[in-house]
Design an enzyme around this catalytic site. Structure first.
Site, mmCIF file in Angstrom:
data_model
loop_
_atom_site.group_PDB
_atom_site.id
_atom_site.type_symbol
_atom_site.label_atom_id
_atom_site.label_comp_id
_atom_site.label_asym_id
_atom_site.label_seq_id
_atom_site.Cartn_x
_atom_site.Cartn_y
_atom_site.Cartn_z
ATOM 1 N N ASP A 16 0.827 -1.211 0.000
ATOM 2 C CA ASP A 16 0.000 0.000 0.000
ATOM 3 C C ASP A 16 0.863 1.264 0.000
ATOM 4 O O ASP A 16 1.973 1.258 0.521
ATOM 5 C CB ASP A 16 -0.916 -0.030 1.238
ATOM 6 C CG ASP A 16 -2.133 0.870 1.085
ATOM 7 O OD1 ASP A 16 -2.360 1.403 -0.026
ATOM 8 O OD2 ASP A 16 -2.853 1.043 2.081
ATOM 9 N N GLY A 19 -0.014 5.435 -4.440
ATOM 10 C CA GLY A 19 -0.623 6.696 -4.854
ATOM 11 C C GLY A 19 -0.005 7.872 -4.113
ATOM 12 O O GLY A 19 0.356 8.891 -4.717
ATOM 13 N N HIS A 33 2.526 3.099 -8.953
ATOM 14 C CA HIS A 33 2.318 1.659 -9.179
ATOM 15 C C HIS A 33 3.507 1.068 -9.936
ATOM 16 O O HIS A 33 3.967 -0.026 -9.623
ATOM 17 C CB HIS A 33 1.021 1.418 -9.958
ATOM 18 C CG HIS A 33 -0.220 1.868 -9.230
ATOM 19 N ND1 HIS A 33 -0.422 1.629 -7.895
ATOM 20 C CD2 HIS A 33 -1.318 2.554 -9.656
ATOM 21 C CE1 HIS A 33 -1.601 2.139 -7.526
ATOM 22 N NE2 HIS A 33 -2.159 2.711 -8.577
ATOM 23 N N GLU A 63 -12.572 -4.281 -4.309
ATOM 24 C CA GLU A 63 -13.018 -2.888 -4.178
ATOM 25 C C GLU A 63 -12.234 -1.955 -5.111
ATOM 26 O O GLU A 63 -12.730 -0.896 -5.504
ATOM 27 C CB GLU A 63 -12.868 -2.411 -2.728
ATOM 28 C CG GLU A 63 -13.840 -3.056 -1.748
ATOM 29 C CD GLU A 63 -13.420 -4.458 -1.281
ATOM 30 O OE1 GLU A 63 -12.289 -4.898 -1.593
ATOM 31 O OE2 GLU A 63 -14.228 -5.122 -0.610
ATOM 32 N N LEU A 127 10.177 -21.250 -4.291
ATOM 33 C CA LEU A 127 9.282 -20.257 -3.692
ATOM 34 C C LEU A 127 7.963 -20.251 -4.453
ATOM 35 O O LEU A 127 7.958 -20.271 -5.687
ATOM 36 C CB LEU A 127 9.931 -18.860 -3.803
ATOM 37 C CG LEU A 127 9.038 -17.651 -3.488
ATOM 38 C CD1 LEU A 127 8.835 -17.502 -1.988
ATOM 39 C CD2 LEU A 127 9.631 -16.357 -4.052
ATOM 40 N N ILE A 188 -7.237 -4.486 7.574
ATOM 41 C CA ILE A 188 -7.106 -5.692 6.745
ATOM 42 C C ILE A 188 -7.706 -5.473 5.358
ATOM 43 O O ILE A 188 -7.388 -6.203 4.412
ATOM 44 C CB ILE A 188 -7.682 -6.929 7.507
ATOM 45 C CG1 ILE A 188 -7.321 -8.253 6.849
ATOM 46 C CG2 ILE A 188 -9.187 -6.833 7.685
ATOM 47 C CD1 ILE A 188 -5.964 -8.749 7.194
ATOM 48 N N GLU A 200 0.565 -13.107 12.463
ATOM 49 C CA GLU A 200 1.181 -11.946 13.132
ATOM 50 C C GLU A 200 1.129 -10.755 12.178
ATOM 51 O O GLU A 200 1.470 -10.881 11.003
ATOM 52 C CB GLU A 200 2.648 -12.254 13.474
ATOM 53 C CG GLU A 200 2.831 -13.371 14.480
ATOM 54 C CD GLU A 200 2.306 -13.016 15.872
ATOM 55 O OE1 GLU A 200 2.367 -11.832 16.253
ATOM 56 O OE2 GLU A 200 1.830 -13.941 16.565
HETATM 57 C C1 IPE Z 1 -5.621 -2.607 -0.106
HETATM 58 O O1 IPE Z 1 -5.238 -1.285 -0.319
HETATM 59 C C2 IPE Z 1 -5.576 -3.377 -1.381
HETATM 60 C C3 IPE Z 1 -4.263 -3.553 -1.988
HETATM 61 C C4 IPE Z 1 -3.113 -3.161 -1.507
HETATM 62 C C5 IPE Z 1 -4.273 -4.272 -3.216
HETATM 63 P P1 IPE Z 1 -6.317 -0.128 -0.522
HETATM 64 O O2 IPE Z 1 -5.536 1.129 -0.683
HETATM 65 O O3 IPE Z 1 -7.261 -0.476 -1.587
HETATM 66 O O4 IPE Z 1 -7.097 -0.161 0.877
HETATM 67 P P2 IPE Z 1 -7.896 0.963 1.658
HETATM 68 O O5 IPE Z 1 -8.887 1.549 0.703
HETATM 69 O O6 IPE Z 1 -6.912 1.991 2.117
HETATM 70 O O7 IPE Z 1 -8.508 0.242 2.812
HETATM 71 C C1 IPE Z 2 -1.553 0.216 -3.364
HETATM 72 O O1 IPE Z 2 -1.353 1.571 -3.415
HETATM 73 C C2 IPE Z 2 -1.844 -0.402 -4.719
HETATM 74 C C3 IPE Z 2 -3.240 -0.776 -4.921
HETATM 75 C C4 IPE Z 2 -4.190 -0.752 -4.021
HETATM 76 C C5 IPE Z 2 -3.601 -1.239 -6.248
HETATM 77 P P1 IPE Z 2 -2.551 2.605 -3.452
HETATM 78 O O2 IPE Z 2 -2.917 2.850 -4.867
HETATM 79 O O3 IPE Z 2 -3.659 2.170 -2.576
HETATM 80 O O4 IPE Z 2 -1.856 3.893 -2.838
HETATM 81 P P2 IPE Z 2 -2.456 4.918 -1.789
HETATM 82 O O5 IPE Z 2 -2.945 4.125 -0.627
HETATM 83 O O6 IPE Z 2 -3.565 5.639 -2.488
HETATM 84 O O7 IPE Z 2 -1.310 5.806 -1.432
HETATM 85 MG MG MG Z 3 -4.066 2.422 -0.608
#
Ligand code: IPE
Ligand code: IPE
Ligand code: MG
Length: 234
Positions: A16, A19, A33, A63, A127, A188, A200
């Site tokens: 995560d 963005g 990404h 989502e 792996l 989660i 964990e």
């Molecule tokens: C969770 O991240 C999904 C992935 C990393 C693929 P999101 O960025 O979509 O989750 P929320 O919206 O912050 O909960």
């Molecule tokens: C995780 O990064 C990648 C995906 C969920 C596809 P995000 O795109 O959620 O990045 P943030 O959370 O907006 O910074």
């Molecule tokens: Mg995110």
């Protein structure tokens, strides 16, 4: 310290923060990404070096389909490109590539490449690299229950936890020992809900595109210091 570290059998990562990483640089989200794919490569290398047997990555949630179309399309293109580019390395390093999720929403082209790479690497045993794509934990439990009902509709009986596990899309894969989530979020987000019952959790502020081997190492060391009791008295 390094010597007696406990290496988890299955590490899963919620990747995560792409963005936000891009935004901090005045760039489009997709730039983050793309940068994140370098972190994936570093983590796969680390997992092979350390003898982690299963590395799974949450790449795209159910989502996430609701994000702007251009971002979704860009992410799918990145996935396709990564598979095409990395397959020779999977073969060279004994990596079995697997994708888990709701394939019905993926393009035919992507499904085809995924299938091909999964078949080609099926016998590799160093792996298991498992990518969760178009996945959600609730989706997984629902598809498991519905498939179970379809298979047993003439003789429905109460089921056990092992039966649920065997119908989940992760059947045969040990539950994660360690779940890492980057970018400071502590939730989660509808990931493996059933499978993480005794996992964990390790949260780090580091954004995914900055996550490298030393960060992975820190997570493993933290895991190594945990006392897992599974509800029992030790
Ligand atoms: C969770 O991240 C999904 C992935 C990393 C693929 P999101 O960025 O979509 O989750 P929320 O919206 O912050 O909960
Ligand atoms: C995780 O990064 C990648 C995906 C969920 C596809 P995000 O795109 O959620 O990045 P943030 O959370 O907006 O910074
Ligand atoms: Mg995110």
């Amino acid at each position: 310290m390094e010597l007696d570290i406990k290496v988890p059998q299955h590490v899963t990562i919620i990747m995560d923060g792409n963005g936000r990483w891009a935004k901090m640089r005045g760039e489009e989200r997709l730039f983050g990404h793309k940068a994140g794919t370098d972190s994936v490569r570093a983590c796969v290398e680390y997992a092979v070096e350390k003898g982690i047997r299963y590395l799974s990555l949450f790449a795209f949630s159910e989502e996430n389909w609701e994000r702007p179309a251009a971002e979704v399309e860009g992410l799918m293109q990145l996935m396709l490109k990564a598979i095409l580019e990395e397959t020779p390395l999977f073969q060279k390093n004994g990596i079995r590539f697997r994708v888990i999720g709701d394939f019905s929403r993926l393009s035919d082209k992507l499904k085809c490449e995924i299938d091909e790479c999964m078949k080609l690497t099926e016998q590799n045993g160093v792996l298991d690299l498992i990518v969760f794509l178009s996945y959600s934990g609730k989706w997984d439990i629902l598809q498991a229950v519905n498939r179970y009902i379809a298979d047993n509709k003439d003789d429905l009986r109460p089921i056990t936890a092992d039966t649920i596990s065997s119908y989940l899309s992760t059947a045969g894969i040990p539950d994660p020992d360690l779940l890492v989530r980057t970018s400071g979020e502590q939730r989660i987000s509808n990931y493996m809900l059933w499978q993480t019952a005794y996992t964990e959790y390790y949260f780090t502020e580091v954004l995914w595109p900055d996550f490298r081997k030393p960060h992975f190492q820190a997570a493993i060391e933290a895991f190594s210091r945990r006392d897992r009791r599974f509800g029992k008295v030790k």
